[in-house]
Write a protein that holds these residues in place. Structure first.
Motif, short mmCIF file in Angstrom:
data_model
loop_
_atom_site.label_atom_id
_atom_site.label_comp_id
_atom_site.label_asym_id
_atom_site.label_seq_id
_atom_site.Cartn_x
_atom_site.Cartn_y
_atom_site.Cartn_z
N ARG A 110 0.86 -1.19 0.00
CA ARG A 110 0.00 0.00 0.00
C ARG A 110 0.89 1.24 0.00
O ARG A 110 1.89 1.30 0.71
CB ARG A 110 -0.92 0.01 1.21
CG ARG A 110 -1.96 -1.09 1.20
CD ARG A 110 -3.05 -0.88 0.16
NE ARG A 110 -3.87 0.25 0.56
CZ ARG A 110 -4.67 0.92 -0.26
NH1 ARG A 110 -4.77 0.59 -1.52
NH2 ARG A 110 -5.38 1.93 0.18
N PRO A 130 5.66 4.26 0.82
CA PRO A 130 4.90 3.21 1.49
C PRO A 130 3.94 3.85 2.48
O PRO A 130 4.29 4.83 3.15
CB PRO A 130 5.96 2.38 2.20
CG PRO A 130 7.23 2.66 1.45
CD PRO A 130 7.10 4.07 0.96
N LEU A 131 2.76 3.31 2.60
CA LEU A 131 1.74 3.90 3.46
C LEU A 131 2.22 4.00 4.90
O LEU A 131 1.97 5.00 5.57
CB LEU A 131 0.45 3.09 3.38
CG LEU A 131 -0.79 3.75 3.97
CD1 LEU A 131 -1.03 5.13 3.37
CD2 LEU A 131 -1.99 2.88 3.75
N GLU A 132 2.97 3.03 5.38
CA GLU A 132 3.47 3.06 6.76
C GLU A 132 4.41 4.24 6.97
O GLU A 132 4.49 4.80 8.05
CB GLU A 132 4.24 1.78 7.12
CG GLU A 132 3.53 0.49 6.83
CD GLU A 132 3.68 0.05 5.37
OE1 GLU A 132 4.82 -0.06 4.86
OE2 GLU A 132 2.66 -0.22 4.74
N ALA A 133 5.15 4.65 5.91
CA ALA A 133 6.13 5.73 6.04
C ALA A 133 5.55 7.09 5.68
O ALA A 133 6.20 8.10 5.90
CB ALA A 133 7.35 5.43 5.15
#
Length: 134
Positions: A110, A130-133
């Motif tokens: 994602r 990246p969605l987490e970052a």
């Protein structure tokens, strides 16, 4: 004498590409939709055969999924990736996933769009993190 239709350039104040770039300059990833709400990307003047009616602009929420990816390792330069991103609104575009090493980008990851600002002669363009970052 037959009536001729006006030239496309006469009907549009600016080209679809210029409108797309204007959205990027404002920090938005824009795409077009047909009268049924189906997404289209890359910007175009008229809907293709399987789409209906006039095209209008919409703004993406910026979330997507990596559909395909590869990375390139030029001799003497850092690696970079090329990725196809499926946006949640239903269109696909080619870009890069940044903020992580190029070889760590994975199919199904994602991602969230980030507009890379204009530099020199190069206009703004969308890249992804990246969605987490993000």
């Amino acid at each position: 004498m037959t009536e001729t239709s006006p030239n496309v350039a006469e009907r549009l104040p600016t080209s679809p590409l210029e409108q797309y770039r204007a959205h990027l300059t404002q920090g938005h990833l824009a795409f077009q939709v047909d009268e049924d709400g189906r997404a289209l990307f890359y910007p175009r003047v008229a809907a293709p055969v399987d789409y209906r009616g006039e095209l209008r602009w919409a703004t993406s929420a910026g979330l997507g999924t990596v559909y395909a990816t590869t990375f390139i390792s030029p001799k003497g330069e850092p690696c970079y990736n090329v990725a196809l991103i499926d946006m949640d609104e239903g269109f696909r575009l080619m870009s890069r996933v940044e903020s992580i090493p190029a070889d760590q980008v994975r199919i199904g990851m994602r991602v969230k769009v980030r507009i890379h600002p204009a530099e020199g002669d190069e206009g703004p363009y969308p890249v992804f993190d990246p969605l987490e970052a993000a």
